[in-house]
Design an enzyme around this catalytic site. Structure first.
Site, PDB file in Angstrom:
ATOM      1  N   LYS A 106       0.857  -1.195   0.000  1.00  0.00           N
ATOM      2  CA  LYS A 106       0.000   0.000   0.000  1.00  0.00           C
ATOM      3  C   LYS A 106       0.885   1.234   0.000  1.00  0.00           C
ATOM      4  O   LYS A 106       1.979   1.220   0.558  1.00  0.00           O
ATOM      5  CB  LYS A 106      -0.887   0.027   1.245  1.00  0.00           C
ATOM      6  CG  LYS A 106      -2.082   0.943   1.123  1.00  0.00           C
ATOM      7  CD  LYS A 106      -3.248   0.213   0.457  1.00  0.00           C
ATOM      8  CE  LYS A 106      -4.535   0.978   0.556  1.00  0.00           C
ATOM      9  NZ  LYS A 106      -5.690   0.104   0.386  1.00  0.00           N
ATOM     10  N   SER A 353      -8.662  -5.850  -9.966  1.00  0.00           N
ATOM     11  CA  SER A 353      -7.308  -5.389 -10.288  1.00  0.00           C
ATOM     12  C   SER A 353      -6.451  -6.561 -10.760  1.00  0.00           C
ATOM     13  O   SER A 353      -5.639  -6.435 -11.682  1.00  0.00           O
ATOM     14  CB  SER A 353      -6.653  -4.740  -9.069  1.00  0.00           C
ATOM     15  OG  SER A 353      -7.080  -3.411  -8.948  1.00  0.00           O
TER      16      SER A 353
HETATM   17  N1  LIG Z   1     -11.467   2.287  -4.097  1.00  0.00           N
HETATM   18  C1  LIG Z   1     -11.272   0.985  -3.950  1.00  0.00           C
HETATM   19  O1  LIG Z   1     -11.252   0.226  -4.922  1.00  0.00           O
HETATM   20  C2  LIG Z   1     -11.103   0.408  -2.586  1.00  0.00           C
HETATM   21  C3  LIG Z   1     -11.265   1.161  -1.441  1.00  0.00           C
HETATM   22  N2  LIG Z   1     -11.234   0.542  -0.216  1.00  0.00           N
HETATM   23  C4  LIG Z   1     -11.414   1.299   0.999  1.00  0.00           C
HETATM   24  O2  LIG Z   1     -12.712   1.850   1.056  1.00  0.00           O
HETATM   25  C5  LIG Z   1     -12.695   3.094   1.761  1.00  0.00           C
HETATM   26  C6  LIG Z   1     -13.254   4.186   0.891  1.00  0.00           C
HETATM   27  O3  LIG Z   1     -12.481   4.257  -0.301  1.00  0.00           O
HETATM   28  P1  LIG Z   1     -13.012   4.993  -1.602  1.00  0.00           P
HETATM   29  O4  LIG Z   1     -14.480   4.870  -1.689  1.00  0.00           O
HETATM   30  O5  LIG Z   1     -12.159   4.537  -2.699  1.00  0.00           O
HETATM   31  O6  LIG Z   1     -12.620   6.489  -1.262  1.00  0.00           O
HETATM   32  P2  LIG Z   1     -13.309   7.819  -1.794  1.00  0.00           P
HETATM   33  O7  LIG Z   1     -12.346   8.891  -1.508  1.00  0.00           O
HETATM   34  O8  LIG Z   1     -13.826   7.625  -3.173  1.00  0.00           O
HETATM   35  O9  LIG Z   1     -14.600   7.959  -0.841  1.00  0.00           O
HETATM   36  C7  LIG Z   1     -14.547   8.154   0.535  1.00  0.00           C
HETATM   37  C8  LIG Z   1     -15.822   8.890   0.916  1.00  0.00           C
HETATM   38  O10 LIG Z   1     -15.914   8.912   2.320  1.00  0.00           O
HETATM   39  C9  LIG Z   1     -16.277  10.218   2.727  1.00  0.00           C
HETATM   40  N3  LIG Z   1     -15.780  10.425   4.080  1.00  0.00           N
HETATM   41  C10 LIG Z   1     -14.516  10.699   4.491  1.00  0.00           C
HETATM   42  N4  LIG Z   1     -14.471  10.809   5.827  1.00  0.00           N
HETATM   43  C11 LIG Z   1     -15.733  10.592   6.274  1.00  0.00           C
HETATM   44  C12 LIG Z   1     -16.319  10.551   7.546  1.00  0.00           C
HETATM   45  N5  LIG Z   1     -15.608  10.763   8.642  1.00  0.00           N
HETATM   46  N6  LIG Z   1     -17.638  10.297   7.618  1.00  0.00           N
HETATM   47  C13 LIG Z   1     -18.376  10.068   6.513  1.00  0.00           C
HETATM   48  N7  LIG Z   1     -17.872  10.083   5.273  1.00  0.00           N
HETATM   49  C14 LIG Z   1     -16.569  10.346   5.159  1.00  0.00           C
HETATM   50  C15 LIG Z   1     -15.651  11.160   1.703  1.00  0.00           C
HETATM   51  O11 LIG Z   1     -16.334  12.405   1.656  1.00  0.00           O
HETATM   52  C16 LIG Z   1     -15.824  10.333   0.423  1.00  0.00           C
HETATM   53  O12 LIG Z   1     -17.071  10.594  -0.214  1.00  0.00           O
HETATM   54  C17 LIG Z   1     -11.235   3.285   2.203  1.00  0.00           C
HETATM   55  O13 LIG Z   1     -11.063   2.695   3.462  1.00  0.00           O
HETATM   56  C18 LIG Z   1     -10.470   2.482   1.155  1.00  0.00           C
HETATM   57  O14 LIG Z   1      -9.197   2.091   1.592  1.00  0.00           O
HETATM   58  C19 LIG Z   1     -11.079  -0.799  -0.090  1.00  0.00           C
HETATM   59  C20 LIG Z   1     -10.932  -1.573  -1.182  1.00  0.00           C
HETATM   60  C21 LIG Z   1     -10.803  -1.033  -2.515  1.00  0.00           C
HETATM   61  O1  LIG Z   2      -6.806  -2.644  -6.598  1.00  0.00           O
HETATM   62  C1  LIG Z   2      -5.884  -2.278  -5.890  1.00  0.00           C
HETATM   63  O2  LIG Z   2      -4.714  -2.529  -6.064  1.00  0.00           O
HETATM   64  C2  LIG Z   2      -6.240  -1.450  -4.667  1.00  0.00           C
HETATM   65  C3  LIG Z   2      -6.979  -2.272  -3.672  1.00  0.00           C
HETATM   66  C4  LIG Z   2      -6.853  -1.719  -2.314  1.00  0.00           C
HETATM   67  O3  LIG Z   2      -6.066  -0.837  -2.057  1.00  0.00           O
HETATM   68  C5  LIG Z   2      -7.673  -2.277  -1.256  1.00  0.00           C
HETATM   69  O4  LIG Z   2      -8.313  -3.308  -1.463  1.00  0.00           O
HETATM   70  O5  LIG Z   2      -7.681  -1.705  -0.158  1.00  0.00           O
END
Ligand SMILES: NC(=O)C1=CN([C@@H]2O[C@H](COP(=O)(O)OP(=O)(O)OC[C@H]3O[C@@H](n4cnc5c(N)ncnc54)[C@H](O)[C@@H]3O)[C@@H](O)[C@H]2O)C=CC1
Ligand SMILES: O=C(O)CCC(=O)C(=O)O
Length: 419
Positions: A106, A353
């Site tokens: 990461k 991925s």
């Molecule tokens: N994008 C991906 O493919 C993956 C993401 N994740 C995890 O999922 C989580 C979210 O990632 P994404 O959706 O990609 O990020 P993102 O940045 O697209 O979305 C995060 C959302 O959470 C909101 N947010 C932030 N702090 C907050 C709070 N305290 N309360 C309520 N809402 C809040 C933000 O405004 C934003 O809309 C992270 O933990 C990330 O590591 C896990 C696996 C894969």
């Molecule tokens: O697809 C990737 O490599 C990102 C996935 C990831 O960061 C997660 O699963 O938290």
């Protein structure tokens, strides 16, 4: 500091518990309690106004026992060495559960992406790759999207790497634009995966997603595609927590449930324009809602001890990485609230991925239907594998997930004669 960073202590505790339950000796814990390598760099980048700013950035490579290091890179002001270390450790376990040929890594750059223009973000992304290029690549460590990064950034990073290497190497990143070797289905895959695991959970209980009430935290990539998919299965999202235009948390409630379009337009208005009949509620009211499911899809540590005590949901599914603190997890267990852990629930993203990486390496591209079908089959078998361990060890789903993954990692380390 490592000693005080709760999520790192929690993941170490989970690994140690799992190895004890499996009757493995301490060597595997010693190997896995820290990443194999942590790269820490300072990135000097010229901003649009001509000044130079230096950004702190990291890549943590936890384990490559089962395959090359793999995991996202986040652009966030909360990025620290300890956060990135912990996130890379979760990746090792996530990829092991999914049965894909990847280890765990990461990365992160400490910045608030909202404060920089798109050309500044491009220079930051290129500087990041320039600084870590010796350690990444499609045969070493492949980078994916995470909080604050997106397919555009993944495309830029792959482009920079290919320029440095003077060859095609699109698999150095995944989650790229489709025009640049991205896989169909990657952008929706994490949220769709969370919904698929939730459905598998209910089917196993002889129930369905239809009619289930859900409260949701975070409506970004993961939260939005999760919402879209559960709403298509006739669940009801009756409450949402997000950040407003001042980045302050807000809590919204709608008794008869939000439609997907309403959730999108609320986000687009930065939660200023509540035309759809939603009303603001307090944090306490949000947590004490009597819902079937709470889905935290934002960041780490969002359910702490205090929140776990108030939370009234029957089930928690972790769309985010590490949303439940260790103490909160114990409280939920005492309250008989089942938790579907991150390393199982949100594995859909890294699974696609992997498919993207395979497509890049074979230059043979799949249709969206092929990607989604393979994704759903992979998730269902992960769920069944974890469930089997849960039933035989009478454990929680989190414990079973760690045990299942650890068994796989242990076999690989034994085959290498490391343990
Ligand atoms: N994008 C991906 O493919 C993956 C993401 N994740 C995890 O999922 C989580 C979210 O990632 P994404 O959706 O990609 O990020 P993102 O940045 O697209 O979305 C995060 C959302 O959470 C909101 N947010 C932030 N702090 C907050 C709070 N305290 N309360 C309520 N809402 C809040 C933000 O405004 C934003 O809309 C992270 O933990 C990330 O590591 C896990 C696996 C894969
Ligand atoms: O697809 C990737 O490599 C990102 C996935 C990831 O960061 C997660 O699963 O938290």
């Amino acid at each position: 500091m490592e000693e005080n960073y709760g999520p790192l202590l929690s993941v170490r505790k989970e690994i140690d518990n799992a190895r004890k339950k499996l009757g493995l000796n301490n060597d595997i814990y010693e190997i896995l309690k820290n990443p194999m390598r942590i790269i820490e760099v300072n990135l000097p980048v010229k901003l649009d106004d001509g000044s130079v700013k230096v950004f702190k950035a990291f890549r943590s490579q936890h384990s490559n026992a089962l395959g090359i290091f793999k995991g996202g890179v986040r652009f966030s002001p909360l990025v620290t060495r300890e956060e990135v270390m912990t996130l890379s450790m979760w990746m090792t376990f996530k990829t092991a559960i999914a049965g894909i040929v990847f280890g765990g890594g990461k990365g992160g750059v400490n910045l608030d992406p909202k404060k920089y223009s798109s050309s500044e973000l491009e220079r930051i992304a290129r500087a990041y790759i320039d600084a870590i290029s010796a350690y990444v690549g499609e045969e070493k460590d492949s980078i994916g999207p995470d909080v604050g990064t997106n397919e555009e950034i993944m495309g830029i990073m792959a482009d920079e790497y290919e320029k440095l290497e003077n060859r095609k190497a699109p698999g150095v990143t995944t989650g790229k634009p489709i025009a640049f070797g991205g896989s169909k289905g990657r952008s929706e895959s994490t949220g769709l995966g969370v919904a698929t695991i939730l459905e598998a959970y209910f089917l196993n209980c002889g129930e369905s997603l239809a009619g289930k009430t859900i409260s949701l935290e975070g409506f970004g990539n993961v939260g939005s595609f999760f919402a879209k998919n559960v709403l298509e299965k006739n669940s009801k999202i009756i409450a949402i927590k997000e950040l407003d235009y001042k980045s302050e948390p807000i809590y919204l409630y709608k008794e008869d449930g939000f439609s997907f379009d309403e959730l999108v337009s609320l986000k687009e208005s930065s939660y200023k324009n509540l035309t759809c009949g939603a009303k603001f509620i307090s944090r306490e009211d949000f947590l004490s809602l009597d819902v079937d499911v709470f889905a935290p899809c934002a960041l780490e540590n969002s359910i702490d001890e205090d929140e776990a005590k108030i939370l009234n949901a029957k089930l928690v599914i972790e769309g985010a990485n590490g949303p439940t603190t260790s103490r909160a997890d114990e409280i939920l267990k005492e309250k008989n609230v089942n938790v579907i852990p991150d390393i199982l629930a949100n594995s859909g993203g890294v699974i696609v991925s992997y498919f993207e990486w395979v497509q890049n390496r074979t230059s043979l591209y799949w249709t969206r239907d092929e990607v989604i079908e393979r994704l759903i089959n992979c998730l269902k078998s992960s769920f069944e594998n974890v469930l089997e361990i849960k039933n035989s060890y009478n454990s929680t789903l989190r414990e079973a997930s760690y045990m299942f993954a650890l068994k796989r990692i242990n076999s690989a380390l034994r085959a290498k004669r490391l343990i």
